[in-house]
Enzyme design. Sequence first.
Site, PDB file in Angstrom:
ATOM      1  N   LYS A  13       0.827  -1.216   0.000  1.00  0.00           N
ATOM      2  CA  LYS A  13       0.000   0.000   0.000  1.00  0.00           C
ATOM      3  C   LYS A  13       0.862   1.268   0.000  1.00  0.00           C
ATOM      4  O   LYS A  13       0.638   2.177  -0.792  1.00  0.00           O
ATOM      5  CB  LYS A  13      -0.930   0.012   1.229  1.00  0.00           C
ATOM      6  CG  LYS A  13      -1.853  -1.202   1.306  1.00  0.00           C
ATOM      7  CD  LYS A  13      -2.760  -1.163   2.519  1.00  0.00           C
ATOM      8  CE  LYS A  13      -2.059  -1.130   3.860  1.00  0.00           C
ATOM      9  NZ  LYS A  13      -1.288  -2.367   4.187  1.00  0.00           N
ATOM     10  N   ARG A  88      -9.403   0.305   9.103  1.00  0.00           N
ATOM     11  CA  ARG A  88      -8.871  -1.019   9.398  1.00  0.00           C
ATOM     12  C   ARG A  88      -9.865  -1.860  10.186  1.00  0.00           C
ATOM     13  O   ARG A  88      -9.574  -3.011  10.492  1.00  0.00           O
ATOM     14  CB  ARG A  88      -7.613  -0.853  10.247  1.00  0.00           C
ATOM     15  CG  ARG A  88      -6.320  -1.241   9.555  1.00  0.00           C
ATOM     16  CD  ARG A  88      -5.216  -1.023  10.568  1.00  0.00           C
ATOM     17  NE  ARG A  88      -3.969  -1.646  10.250  1.00  0.00           N
ATOM     18  CZ  ARG A  88      -2.968  -1.023   9.614  1.00  0.00           C
ATOM     19  NH1 ARG A  88      -3.100   0.191   9.176  1.00  0.00           N
ATOM     20  NH2 ARG A  88      -1.834  -1.652   9.424  1.00  0.00           N
ATOM     21  N   ARG A 123      12.042  -5.133   4.515  1.00  0.00           N
ATOM     22  CA  ARG A 123      11.549  -3.744   4.423  1.00  0.00           C
ATOM     23  C   ARG A 123      12.477  -2.784   5.167  1.00  0.00           C
ATOM     24  O   ARG A 123      12.891  -3.040   6.282  1.00  0.00           O
ATOM     25  CB  ARG A 123      10.128  -3.641   4.992  1.00  0.00           C
ATOM     26  CG  ARG A 123       9.650  -2.190   5.087  1.00  0.00           C
ATOM     27  CD  ARG A 123       8.153  -2.064   5.024  1.00  0.00           C
ATOM     28  NE  ARG A 123       7.472  -2.455   6.233  1.00  0.00           N
ATOM     29  CZ  ARG A 123       6.150  -2.355   6.398  1.00  0.00           C
ATOM     30  NH1 ARG A 123       5.381  -1.890   5.433  1.00  0.00           N
ATOM     31  NH2 ARG A 123       5.600  -2.755   7.516  1.00  0.00           N
ATOM     32  N   ARG A 156      11.597  -1.124  10.886  1.00  0.00           N
ATOM     33  CA  ARG A 156      10.534  -0.836  11.859  1.00  0.00           C
ATOM     34  C   ARG A 156      10.532  -1.888  12.965  1.00  0.00           C
ATOM     35  O   ARG A 156      10.668  -3.073  12.692  1.00  0.00           O
ATOM     36  CB  ARG A 156       9.171  -0.823  11.156  1.00  0.00           C
ATOM     37  CG  ARG A 156       8.878   0.525  10.504  1.00  0.00           C
ATOM     38  CD  ARG A 156       7.644   0.508   9.664  1.00  0.00           C
ATOM     39  NE  ARG A 156       6.512  -0.205  10.262  1.00  0.00           N
ATOM     40  CZ  ARG A 156       5.313  -0.277   9.687  1.00  0.00           C
ATOM     41  NH1 ARG A 156       5.092   0.330   8.524  1.00  0.00           N
ATOM     42  NH2 ARG A 156       4.337  -0.931  10.253  1.00  0.00           N
ATOM     43  N   ARG A 167       0.394  -9.385  13.385  1.00  0.00           N
ATOM     44  CA  ARG A 167      -0.323  -8.355  12.625  1.00  0.00           C
ATOM     45  C   ARG A 167      -1.172  -8.981  11.522  1.00  0.00           C
ATOM     46  O   ARG A 167      -2.254  -8.484  11.208  1.00  0.00           O
ATOM     47  CB  ARG A 167       0.665  -7.345  12.041  1.00  0.00           C
ATOM     48  CG  ARG A 167       1.244  -6.433  13.117  1.00  0.00           C
ATOM     49  CD  ARG A 167       2.548  -5.815  12.719  1.00  0.00           C
ATOM     50  NE  ARG A 167       2.400  -4.902  11.609  1.00  0.00           N
ATOM     51  CZ  ARG A 167       3.382  -4.559  10.786  1.00  0.00           C
ATOM     52  NH1 ARG A 167       4.588  -5.070  10.943  1.00  0.00           N
ATOM     53  NH2 ARG A 167       3.160  -3.715   9.826  1.00  0.00           N
TER      54      ARG A 167
HETATM   55  P1  ADP Z   1       1.618  -1.538   7.536  1.00  0.00           P
HETATM   56  O1  ADP Z   1       2.438  -0.604   6.683  1.00  0.00           O
HETATM   57  O2  ADP Z   1       2.386  -2.721   7.950  1.00  0.00           O
HETATM   58  O3  ADP Z   1       0.287  -1.848   6.929  1.00  0.00           O
HETATM   59  P2  ADP Z   1       0.931   0.686   9.213  1.00  0.00           P
HETATM   60  O4  ADP Z   1       2.101   1.573   9.117  1.00  0.00           O
HETATM   61  O5  ADP Z   1      -0.265   1.028   8.396  1.00  0.00           O
HETATM   62  O6  ADP Z   1       1.374  -0.809   8.918  1.00  0.00           O
HETATM   63  O7  ADP Z   1       0.466   0.551  10.717  1.00  0.00           O
HETATM   64  C1  ADP Z   1       1.385   0.258  11.753  1.00  0.00           C
HETATM   65  C2  ADP Z   1       0.626   0.094  13.067  1.00  0.00           C
HETATM   66  O8  ADP Z   1      -0.053   1.323  13.376  1.00  0.00           O
HETATM   67  C3  ADP Z   1      -0.476  -0.947  13.055  1.00  0.00           C
HETATM   68  O9  ADP Z   1       0.010  -2.249  13.335  1.00  0.00           O
HETATM   69  C4  ADP Z   1      -1.399  -0.429  14.162  1.00  0.00           C
HETATM   70  O10 ADP Z   1      -0.876  -0.706  15.452  1.00  0.00           O
HETATM   71  C5  ADP Z   1      -1.319   1.069  13.966  1.00  0.00           C
HETATM   72  N1  ADP Z   1      -2.358   1.553  13.041  1.00  0.00           N
HETATM   73  C6  ADP Z   1      -2.170   2.137  11.825  1.00  0.00           C
HETATM   74  N2  ADP Z   1      -3.342   2.448  11.242  1.00  0.00           N
HETATM   75  C7  ADP Z   1      -4.311   2.054  12.111  1.00  0.00           C
HETATM   76  C8  ADP Z   1      -5.723   2.078  12.085  1.00  0.00           C
HETATM   77  N3  ADP Z   1      -6.407   2.578  11.026  1.00  0.00           N
HETATM   78  N4  ADP Z   1      -6.381   1.585  13.154  1.00  0.00           N
HETATM   79  C9  ADP Z   1      -5.742   1.092  14.219  1.00  0.00           C
HETATM   80  N5  ADP Z   1      -4.414   1.020  14.301  1.00  0.00           N
HETATM   81  C10 ADP Z   1      -3.683   1.497  13.261  1.00  0.00           C
HETATM   82  P1  ADP Z   2       2.260  -1.755   3.196  1.00  0.00           P
HETATM   83  O1  ADP Z   2       2.241  -0.256   3.124  1.00  0.00           O
HETATM   84  O2  ADP Z   2       1.038  -2.382   2.591  1.00  0.00           O
HETATM   85  O3  ADP Z   2       2.552  -2.251   4.578  1.00  0.00           O
HETATM   86  P2  ADP Z   2       4.803  -1.539   1.780  1.00  0.00           P
HETATM   87  O4  ADP Z   2       4.493  -0.705   0.595  1.00  0.00           O
HETATM   88  O5  ADP Z   2       5.523  -0.907   2.919  1.00  0.00           O
HETATM   89  O6  ADP Z   2       3.465  -2.276   2.287  1.00  0.00           O
HETATM   90  O7  ADP Z   2       5.627  -2.820   1.269  1.00  0.00           O
HETATM   91  C1  ADP Z   2       6.162  -3.798   2.164  1.00  0.00           C
HETATM   92  C2  ADP Z   2       7.556  -4.241   1.661  1.00  0.00           C
HETATM   93  O8  ADP Z   2       7.422  -4.950   0.415  1.00  0.00           O
HETATM   94  C3  ADP Z   2       8.515  -3.083   1.370  1.00  0.00           C
HETATM   95  O9  ADP Z   2       9.821  -3.504   1.692  1.00  0.00           O
HETATM   96  C4  ADP Z   2       8.367  -2.856  -0.141  1.00  0.00           C
HETATM   97  O10 ADP Z   2       9.554  -2.304  -0.720  1.00  0.00           O
HETATM   98  C5  ADP Z   2       8.101  -4.261  -0.655  1.00  0.00           C
HETATM   99  N1  ADP Z   2       7.185  -4.299  -1.803  1.00  0.00           N
HETATM  100  C6  ADP Z   2       6.115  -3.507  -2.030  1.00  0.00           C
HETATM  101  N2  ADP Z   2       5.480  -3.858  -3.175  1.00  0.00           N
HETATM  102  C7  ADP Z   2       6.173  -4.907  -3.669  1.00  0.00           C
HETATM  103  C8  ADP Z   2       6.017  -5.734  -4.853  1.00  0.00           C
HETATM  104  N3  ADP Z   2       5.014  -5.523  -5.705  1.00  0.00           N
HETATM  105  N4  ADP Z   2       6.910  -6.712  -5.036  1.00  0.00           N
HETATM  106  C9  ADP Z   2       7.916  -6.921  -4.155  1.00  0.00           C
HETATM  107  N5  ADP Z   2       8.125  -6.192  -3.039  1.00  0.00           N
HETATM  108  C10 ADP Z   2       7.267  -5.193  -2.796  1.00  0.00           C
END
Ligand code: ADP
Ligand code: ADP
Length: 214
Positions: A13, A88, A123, A156, A167
């Site tokens: 995302k 979420r 990541r 992270r 998660r």
């Molecule tokens: P990821 O990139 O792995 O999807 P995020 O950066 O979006 O993770 O979120 C990291 C953490 O922040 C989540 O595991 C949760 O603890 C918190 N968080 C983020 N967005 C939300 C949300 N919309 N509702 C509740 N908790 C959230």
């Molecule tokens: P989210 O925001 O959904 O948690 P991220 O965009 O942070 O996901 O992506 C998670 C990890 O996977 C990062 O290290 C990113 O560089 C990698 N990644 C994202 N999209 C792809 C893809 N299409 N193929 C391979 N690796 C990817």
Amino acid sequence: MRIILLGAPGAGKGTQAQFLMNTFGIPQISTGDMLRSAIKSGSELGKKAKQVMDAGQLVSDEIIIELVKERIAEPDCQNGFLLDGFPRTIPQADAMLEHGIQVDYVLEFAVPDEVIVQRMSGRRVHPGSGRVYHVEHNPPKEEGKDDETGEELVIRPDDQEQTVRKRLAVYHEQTEPLVEYYQKLAEKTDTEYHKIDGTKPVEQVSKELGELLQ
Ligand code: ADP
Ligand code: ADP
Ligand code: ADP
């Protein structure tokens, strides 16, 4: 254009948000990035959020809804926004409808759990901007450094495998019900629902999104 990016942690995302922001000029609203800034600033919100995030759990709906409501009211969001990591939970999605906030697109990124666990181990993020890299699949130009600022990339704390698995469990239990929620909403409103194969390479996913949204 108003967009929700839906998908498990690590589905891509944030990576595609970067592309969509640059292509369509709409701001990214990443609740995760907002919470991480709050932690860094040492605010009350940050103090509350840190433990919950490190444990791989969700921050409470009340806190998150307030955060997003305030952010969406800012002037740069008036012509559109990209919600990354929100909603979420069903109550978060309901809150949007209650406040009359509609979206044009809900984009679901589908990626199997095992691919995600593997991805998260590589990541690396730039805390200042939220830019995301992967040591193999999307490496920075210089190892360990952000492309634009040259600043250090970090891992992270919640990306260790055990926490990632937690998660994912939280995702399946609390967030995945939104798939059906938004599919149903799309049947009755102008909101479009699209499922995207998030296992394809980054550029391929971006290309598909670009074609879908033009
Ligand atoms: P990821 O990139 O792995 O999807 P995020 O950066 O979006 O993770 O979120 C990291 C953490 O922040 C989540 O595991 C949760 O603890 C918190 N968080 C983020 N967005 C939300 C949300 N919309 N509702 C509740 N908790 C959230
Ligand atoms: P989210 O925001 O959904 O948690 P991220 O965009 O942070 O996901 O992506 C998670 C990890 O996977 C990062 O290290 C990113 O560089 C990698 N990644 C994202 N999209 C792809 C893809 N299409 N193929 C391979 N690796 C990817
Ligand atoms: P290999 O390690 O087999 O040489 P690569 O490192 O080239 O494979 O790519 C691993 C995966 O990431 C493949 O699915 C590839 O298509 C995809 N990929 C290629 N370019 C990128 C990119 N810029 N960002 C993320 N994923 C990419």
